[in-house]
Design a protein around this motif. Structure first.
Motif, PDB file in Angstrom:
ATOM      1  N   GLN A  90       0.828  -1.212   0.000  1.00  0.00           N
ATOM      2  CA  GLN A  90       0.000   0.000   0.000  1.00  0.00           C
ATOM      3  C   GLN A  90       0.860   1.260   0.000  1.00  0.00           C
ATOM      4  N   GLU A  91       2.004   1.205   0.668  1.00  0.00           N
ATOM      5  CA  GLU A  91       2.932   2.343   0.661  1.00  0.00           C
ATOM      6  C   GLU A  91       3.461   2.581  -0.760  1.00  0.00           C
ATOM      7  N   VAL A  92       3.856   1.531  -1.437  1.00  0.00           N
ATOM      8  CA  VAL A  92       4.401   1.659  -2.792  1.00  0.00           C
ATOM      9  C   VAL A  92       3.324   2.129  -3.771  1.00  0.00           C
ATOM     10  N   LEU A  93       2.103   1.656  -3.588  1.00  0.00           N
ATOM     11  CA  LEU A  93       1.012   2.051  -4.483  1.00  0.00           C
ATOM     12  C   LEU A  93       0.614   3.513  -4.322  1.00  0.00           C
ATOM     13  N   GLN A  94       1.093   4.175  -3.277  1.00  0.00           N
ATOM     14  CA  GLN A  94       0.844   5.608  -3.124  1.00  0.00           C
ATOM     15  C   GLN A  94       1.692   6.432  -4.085  1.00  0.00           C
ATOM     16  N   TYR A  95       2.729   5.806  -4.629  1.00  0.00           N
ATOM     17  CA  TYR A  95       3.616   6.506  -5.555  1.00  0.00           C
ATOM     18  C   TYR A  95       2.844   6.899  -6.821  1.00  0.00           C
ATOM     19  N   GLU A  96       3.018   8.133  -7.239  1.00  0.00           N
ATOM     20  CA  GLU A  96       2.385   8.625  -8.466  1.00  0.00           C
ATOM     21  C   GLU A  96       3.450   9.249  -9.345  1.00  0.00           C
TER      22      GLU A  96
ATOM     23  N   GLU B 158      -4.518   3.590 -13.942  1.00  0.00           N
ATOM     24  CA  GLU B 158      -4.729   2.217 -13.466  1.00  0.00           C
ATOM     25  C   GLU B 158      -3.583   1.318 -13.914  1.00  0.00           C
ATOM     26  N   LEU B 159      -3.217   1.420 -15.180  1.00  0.00           N
ATOM     27  CA  LEU B 159      -2.131   0.587 -15.697  1.00  0.00           C
ATOM     28  C   LEU B 159      -0.816   0.900 -14.996  1.00  0.00           C
ATOM     29  N   PHE B 160      -0.569   2.180 -14.727  1.00  0.00           N
ATOM     30  CA  PHE B 160       0.657   2.540 -14.023  1.00  0.00           C
ATOM     31  C   PHE B 160       0.682   1.896 -12.634  1.00  0.00           C
ATOM     32  N   LYS B 161      -0.431   1.923 -11.930  1.00  0.00           N
ATOM     33  CA  LYS B 161      -0.497   1.285 -10.602  1.00  0.00           C
ATOM     34  C   LYS B 161      -0.232  -0.217 -10.700  1.00  0.00           C
ATOM     35  N   GLU B 162      -0.759  -0.845 -11.753  1.00  0.00           N
ATOM     36  CA  GLU B 162      -0.525  -2.280 -11.932  1.00  0.00           C
ATOM     37  C   GLU B 162       0.953  -2.548 -12.238  1.00  0.00           C
ATOM     38  N   GLY B 163       1.579  -1.647 -12.975  1.00  0.00           N
ATOM     39  CA  GLY B 163       3.012  -1.783 -13.238  1.00  0.00           C
ATOM     40  C   GLY B 163       3.837  -1.633 -11.976  1.00  0.00           C
TER      41      GLY B 163
ATOM     42  N   GLY C 161      -3.452 -11.019  -4.334  1.00  0.00           N
ATOM     43  CA  GLY C 161      -4.892 -11.150  -4.177  1.00  0.00           C
ATOM     44  C   GLY C 161      -5.622 -11.618  -5.416  1.00  0.00           C
ATOM     45  N   LYS C 162      -6.828 -12.079  -5.173  1.00  0.00           N
ATOM     46  CA  LYS C 162      -7.691 -12.624  -6.217  1.00  0.00           C
ATOM     47  C   LYS C 162      -7.989 -11.593  -7.303  1.00  0.00           C
ATOM     48  N   GLU C 163      -8.254 -10.339  -6.905  1.00  0.00           N
ATOM     49  CA  GLU C 163      -8.615  -9.307  -7.871  1.00  0.00           C
ATOM     50  C   GLU C 163      -7.483  -9.058  -8.862  1.00  0.00           C
ATOM     51  N   THR C 164      -6.251  -8.994  -8.355  1.00  0.00           N
ATOM     52  CA  THR C 164      -5.105  -8.790  -9.239  1.00  0.00           C
ATOM     53  C   THR C 164      -4.923  -9.988 -10.157  1.00  0.00           C
ATOM     54  N   PHE C 165      -5.044 -11.177  -9.609  1.00  0.00           N
ATOM     55  CA  PHE C 165      -4.911 -12.380 -10.428  1.00  0.00           C
ATOM     56  C   PHE C 165      -5.932 -12.375 -11.568  1.00  0.00           C
ATOM     57  N   ILE C 166      -7.173 -12.074 -11.248  1.00  0.00           N
ATOM     58  CA  ILE C 166      -8.222 -12.040 -12.281  1.00  0.00           C
ATOM     59  C   ILE C 166      -7.920 -10.958 -13.307  1.00  0.00           C
TER      60      ILE C 166
END
Length: 166
Positions: A20-26, A47-52, A140-145
């Motif tokens: 969650q800390e890393v996902l705060q990066y923009e 969204e794609l950047f967050k997934e990357g 998590g399941k959501e990322t896997f899907i």
């Protein structure tokens, strides 16, 4: 040689960051770069950047060694990574800030591809299954899907090429 040894010591001392800390990066520059390369919306690029970023975190996770392969299902993640690397200063700073080291992008070599082709179907499936299970368990399941069911449909090689701005 001493620089590399020192870098390893710093990395070993740096605690692994919370996702969650890393996902705060923009990084708006990278988001803009994705939009410049692909005909996608601002929201999709973010969204794609967050997934990357999530993929980079996964690649540094201590439990994922030998299970860090971008296959056809995840081509869009690779596209994001390539775009991020183009912003070398930002990418370098991100890697060092969160992981204490530079995360190298290492495409599959011809020798590695030949080795993978020589694997039995069972061994290949076991290797892939291990990564699938780790992504499911760690991200998590959501990322896997998203990565293995939604993205292959939306961002196949052909679809990415069609989205590429001329």
């Amino acid at each position: 040689m001493q620089v590399n040894a020192s870098a390893r010591k710093v990395q070993d001392l740096k605690p692994f960051p919370d996702l969650q800390e890393v996902l705060q990066y923009e990084n708006q520059n990278v988001v803009d770069g994705l939009r410049k390369a692909l005909d996608i919306t601002q929201e999709t690029a973010q969204e794609l950047f967050k997934e990357g970023v999530k993929w980079l975190w996964y690649c540094c996770h201590p439990d994922t060694k030998n299970s860090r392969n971008i296959d056809n299902a995840m081509l869009i993640i690779d596209e994001v990574w390539h775009t991020f690397i183009l912003y070398t200063g930002d990418y370098f700073s991100f890697c060092h800030r969160y992981f204490g080291r530079y995360i190298h992008h290492a495409p599959t070599t011809a020798a590695e591809a030949a080795k993978q082709r020589a694997e039995s179907k069972k061994d290949r499936m076991l290797r892939k299954r291990k990564q699938y299970e780790l992504i499911f368990d760690i991200l998590g399941k959501e990322t896997f899907i998203r990565w293995y069911h939604e993205y292959p449909e939306i961002y196949s090689r052909e679809n990415i090429l069609a989205l590429r701005r001329k």
